[in-house]
Design an enzyme around this catalytic site. Structure first.
Site, PDB file in Angstrom:
ATOM      1  N   GLU A 119      -5.151   0.939   0.986  1.00  0.00           N
ATOM      2  CA  GLU A 119      -5.804  -0.380   0.905  1.00  0.00           C
ATOM      3  C   GLU A 119      -7.138  -0.273   0.170  1.00  0.00           C
ATOM      4  OE1 GLU A 119      -4.959  -3.406   1.577  1.00  0.00           O
ATOM      5  OE2 GLU A 119      -3.017  -2.924   2.453  1.00  0.00           O
ATOM      6  N   SER A 161       0.844  -1.207   0.000  1.00  0.00           N
ATOM      7  CA  SER A 161       0.000   0.000   0.000  1.00  0.00           C
ATOM      8  C   SER A 161       0.878   1.255   0.000  1.00  0.00           C
ATOM      9  CB  SER A 161      -0.967   0.008   1.188  1.00  0.00           C
ATOM     10  OG  SER A 161      -0.292   0.215   2.402  1.00  0.00           O
ATOM     11  N   HIS A 162       2.154   1.119   0.316  1.00  0.00           N
ATOM     12  CA  HIS A 162       3.063   2.267   0.257  1.00  0.00           C
ATOM     13  C   HIS A 162       4.315   1.937  -0.551  1.00  0.00           C
ATOM     14  CE1 HIS A 162       0.155   3.536   3.173  1.00  0.00           C
ATOM     15  NE2 HIS A 162       0.511   4.761   2.876  1.00  0.00           N
TER      16      HIS A 162
HETATM   17  P1  NDP Z   1      -1.689  -2.896   8.997  1.00  0.00           P
HETATM   18  O1  NDP Z   1      -3.030  -3.116   9.563  1.00  0.00           O
HETATM   19  O2  NDP Z   1      -1.314  -3.598   7.757  1.00  0.00           O
HETATM   20  O3  NDP Z   1      -0.563  -3.252  10.064  1.00  0.00           O
HETATM   21  C1  NDP Z   1      -0.567  -2.665  11.328  1.00  0.00           C
HETATM   22  C2  NDP Z   1       0.575  -3.095  12.201  1.00  0.00           C
HETATM   23  O4  NDP Z   1       0.130  -4.231  12.918  1.00  0.00           O
HETATM   24  C3  NDP Z   1       1.861  -3.507  11.512  1.00  0.00           C
HETATM   25  O5  NDP Z   1       2.934  -3.067  12.302  1.00  0.00           O
HETATM   26  C4  NDP Z   1       1.763  -5.037  11.499  1.00  0.00           C
HETATM   27  O6  NDP Z   1       3.027  -5.700  11.508  1.00  0.00           O
HETATM   28  C5  NDP Z   1       1.039  -5.297  12.787  1.00  0.00           C
HETATM   29  N1  NDP Z   1       0.252  -6.542  12.742  1.00  0.00           N
HETATM   30  C6  NDP Z   1      -0.637  -6.926  11.809  1.00  0.00           C
HETATM   31  N2  NDP Z   1      -1.172  -8.119  12.135  1.00  0.00           N
HETATM   32  C7  NDP Z   1      -0.598  -8.481  13.303  1.00  0.00           C
HETATM   33  C8  NDP Z   1      -0.725  -9.610  14.159  1.00  0.00           C
HETATM   34  N3  NDP Z   1      -1.562 -10.615  13.873  1.00  0.00           N
HETATM   35  N4  NDP Z   1       0.015  -9.639  15.273  1.00  0.00           N
HETATM   36  C9  NDP Z   1       0.864  -8.645  15.587  1.00  0.00           C
HETATM   37  N5  NDP Z   1       1.035  -7.558  14.822  1.00  0.00           N
HETATM   38  C10 NDP Z   1       0.309  -7.473  13.703  1.00  0.00           C
HETATM   39  O7  NDP Z   1      -1.474  -1.311   8.819  1.00  0.00           O
HETATM   40  P2  NDP Z   1      -2.418  -0.231   8.131  1.00  0.00           P
HETATM   41  O8  NDP Z   1      -3.098  -0.799   6.941  1.00  0.00           O
HETATM   42  O9  NDP Z   1      -3.232   0.421   9.153  1.00  0.00           O
HETATM   43  O10 NDP Z   1      -1.297   0.822   7.628  1.00  0.00           O
HETATM   44  C11 NDP Z   1      -0.430   0.456   6.555  1.00  0.00           C
HETATM   45  C12 NDP Z   1       0.599   1.516   6.352  1.00  0.00           C
HETATM   46  O11 NDP Z   1       0.001   2.713   5.876  1.00  0.00           O
HETATM   47  C13 NDP Z   1       1.396   1.915   7.583  1.00  0.00           C
HETATM   48  O12 NDP Z   1       2.741   1.650   7.289  1.00  0.00           O
HETATM   49  C14 NDP Z   1       1.167   3.420   7.739  1.00  0.00           C
HETATM   50  O13 NDP Z   1       2.291   4.166   8.149  1.00  0.00           O
HETATM   51  C15 NDP Z   1       0.780   3.802   6.334  1.00  0.00           C
HETATM   52  N6  NDP Z   1      -0.014   5.019   6.304  1.00  0.00           N
HETATM   53  C16 NDP Z   1       0.578   6.188   5.934  1.00  0.00           C
HETATM   54  C17 NDP Z   1      -0.146   7.353   5.923  1.00  0.00           C
HETATM   55  C18 NDP Z   1       0.485   8.655   5.589  1.00  0.00           C
HETATM   56  O14 NDP Z   1      -0.194   9.676   5.616  1.00  0.00           O
HETATM   57  N7  NDP Z   1       1.756   8.722   5.286  1.00  0.00           N
HETATM   58  C19 NDP Z   1      -1.563   7.366   6.271  1.00  0.00           C
HETATM   59  C20 NDP Z   1      -2.066   6.085   6.688  1.00  0.00           C
HETATM   60  C21 NDP Z   1      -1.316   4.955   6.675  1.00  0.00           C
HETATM   61  P3  NDP Z   1       3.607  -6.335  10.117  1.00  0.00           P
HETATM   62  O15 NDP Z   1       3.928  -5.136   9.270  1.00  0.00           O
HETATM   63  O16 NDP Z   1       4.804  -7.121  10.519  1.00  0.00           O
HETATM   64  O17 NDP Z   1       2.503  -7.166   9.550  1.00  0.00           O
HETATM   65  O1  PYC Z   2      -2.789   5.198   2.940  1.00  0.00           O
HETATM   66  O2  PYC Z   2      -4.101   6.496   4.089  1.00  0.00           O
HETATM   67  C1  PYC Z   2      -3.126   6.314   3.370  1.00  0.00           C
HETATM   68  C2  PYC Z   2      -2.268   7.478   3.022  1.00  0.00           C
HETATM   69  C3  PYC Z   2      -2.638   8.774   2.964  1.00  0.00           C
HETATM   70  C4  PYC Z   2      -1.501   9.484   2.594  1.00  0.00           C
HETATM   71  C5  PYC Z   2      -0.491   8.588   2.441  1.00  0.00           C
HETATM   72  N1  PYC Z   2      -0.976   7.358   2.718  1.00  0.00           N
END
Ligand code: NDP
Ligand code: PYC
Length: 344
Positions: free
Chosen positions: A188, A46-47
């Site tokens: 996502e 997703s990134h």
């Molecule tokens: P996920 O739900 O994919 O993952 C969340 C965290 O939970 C990860 O650290 C993951 O580790 C951990 N995890 C997942 N399943 C388990 C489990 N069963 N047991 C223990 N730990 C677990 O994340 P999101 O979809 O919410 O976010 C994805 C990315 O999007 C993030 O990296 C975030 O920084 C990025 N993002 C960036 C934004 C921006 O503005 N720049 C905005 C929103 C999101 P693992 O990775 O090892 O699976």
């Molecule tokens: O995945 O929500 C997101 C996001 C917003 C800006 C960068 N990533």
């Protein structure tokens, strides 16, 4: 369809070439490419490379400056290390100030990096892991753009506001969690739309505030915070600490600055807090490193996994076997490299 397998270094060089073509300097392009290639390497798609188009569109629309050079503010010796991204992207600004933050946090026990005027498009684990590599516990947060309804509301107001934490471990991948404070990252939702797949229930509302599993309707409506009022409150905290407190934009301000579109990437600030566990634990019984390992062992001992573990495994696999991209993905990278900003 023929897949292509590349090393992390080759993929980074390929992506850096795209950003160079779009007008970035060598160090800025390298910082951007490293973060995006790391997304592919760690199975965090997703990134990963799909974000490149958004970066180029944002440059072309004049909402991020490709040629921005981040500037660190004059050092006043306090716990706050300030860097202004100059309207460019966050990774070059973070790369500039991270070593300074590490020195300051070790000296004072706790220090903060404030990044202002940046476009942030990436996963936050990169920042958290980098600081953990200096032996520091770290929290990272930033707003995004207003796409998430507060718990109990029906209209976008908060961002997907990511929050990451890392704890350093000796000789092991750090303990890292990193997530959007929405049920899922917006990336996502976009990946579901592209794949023509419905969303799981509970992720989003349509423009009329009704629950929806249609990605198009979700993108036009609002996403939901994780854990109802709990995620909503953490997301609000991020608006306060990493938006208002930094004198930078909130997610609503970032969306307004883009004229209401989420096809471009949001500009705002970022907050990185780094802690020295040794300095905090000084004079108290027990070694924080050893005690943390006991806690991790106890978690693993129950059959649970640590956050960051899946990425560490994906990274180990990609490091030995390479990163595999589809023919379509390779063709898109070639197109972006050939045409630069003309491609978007
Ligand atoms: P996920 O739900 O994919 O993952 C969340 C965290 O939970 C990860 O650290 C993951 O580790 C951990 N995890 C997942 N399943 C388990 C489990 N069963 N047991 C223990 N730990 C677990 O994340 P999101 O979809 O919410 O976010 C994805 C990315 O999007 C993030 O990296 C975030 O920084 C990025 N993002 C960036 C934004 C921006 O503005 N720049 C905005 C929103 C999101 P693992 O990775 O090892 O699976
Ligand atoms: O995945 O929500 C997101 C996001 C917003 C800006 C960068 N990533």
């Amino acid at each position: 369809m023929t897949d292509t397998t590349l090393s992390y270094e080759d993929l980074t060089a390929l992506i850096a070439g795209i950003f160079r073509k779009a007008g970035m300097g060598a160090s800025q392009a390298a910082a951007m490419a490293g973060v995006i290639a790391a997304g592919e390497r760690d199975g965090a798609k997703s990134h990963g490379i799909y974000r490149i188009e958004g970066c180029l569109r944002t440059i072309k629309a004049g909402k991020a400056a490709a040629d921005a050079v981040p500037v660190q503010a004059e050092d006043d010796g306090t716990a706050i290390v300030r860097v202004n991204a100059g309207g460019g992207f966050a990774p070059p600004a973070f790369a500039l100030a991270a070593p300074v933050l590490a020195v300051r946090a070790r000296k004072l026990g706790l220090a903060a990096m404030v990044v202002n005027d940046c476009t942030h498009f990436s996963a936050l684990w990169h920042e958290a892991e980098t600081m953990a590599s200096f032996g520091l516990a770290t929290m990272v947060m930033c707003p995004s753009y207003a796409t998430v309804a507060p718990a109990g509301g029906t209209k976008p107001l908060l961002g997907t506001n990511p929050f990451a934490f890392a704890w350093p471990r000796i000789g092991k991948h750090p303990y890292v969690f990193d997530f959007a404070t929405s049920v899922a990252a917006r990336g996502e939702i976009e990946l579901h739309r592209r794949a023509g797949k419905p969303l799981p229930e509970g992720w989003a509302l349509d423009a009329e505030g009704r629950p929806t599993t249609d990605p198009e309707a979700a993108l036009a409506g609002s996403m939901l915070p994780f854990g109802d009022h709990k995620g909503s409150a953490i997301s609000t905290m991020i608006e306060l600490l990493a938006g208002i407190m930094l004198g930078d934009l909130t997610s609503q301000g970032a969306l307004d600055r883009l004229g209401g579109t989420t096809t471009l990437l949001p500009g705002h600030g970022e907050l990185v807090l780094a802690f020295s566990p040794e300095r905090f634990a000084a004079g108290r019984p027990g070694d924080p490193t050893a005690r943390a390992e006991q806690l991790f062992e106890a978690i693993l001992g129950q059959g649970a996994r640590l956050p960051g573990q899946r990425r560490a495994l994906a990274r180990a696999k990609a490091t030995s076997k390479g990163i595999t991209l589809s023919e379509t993905e390779m063709a898109q990278l070639a197109r972006l490299g050939d045409l630069g900003l003309e491609a978007v």
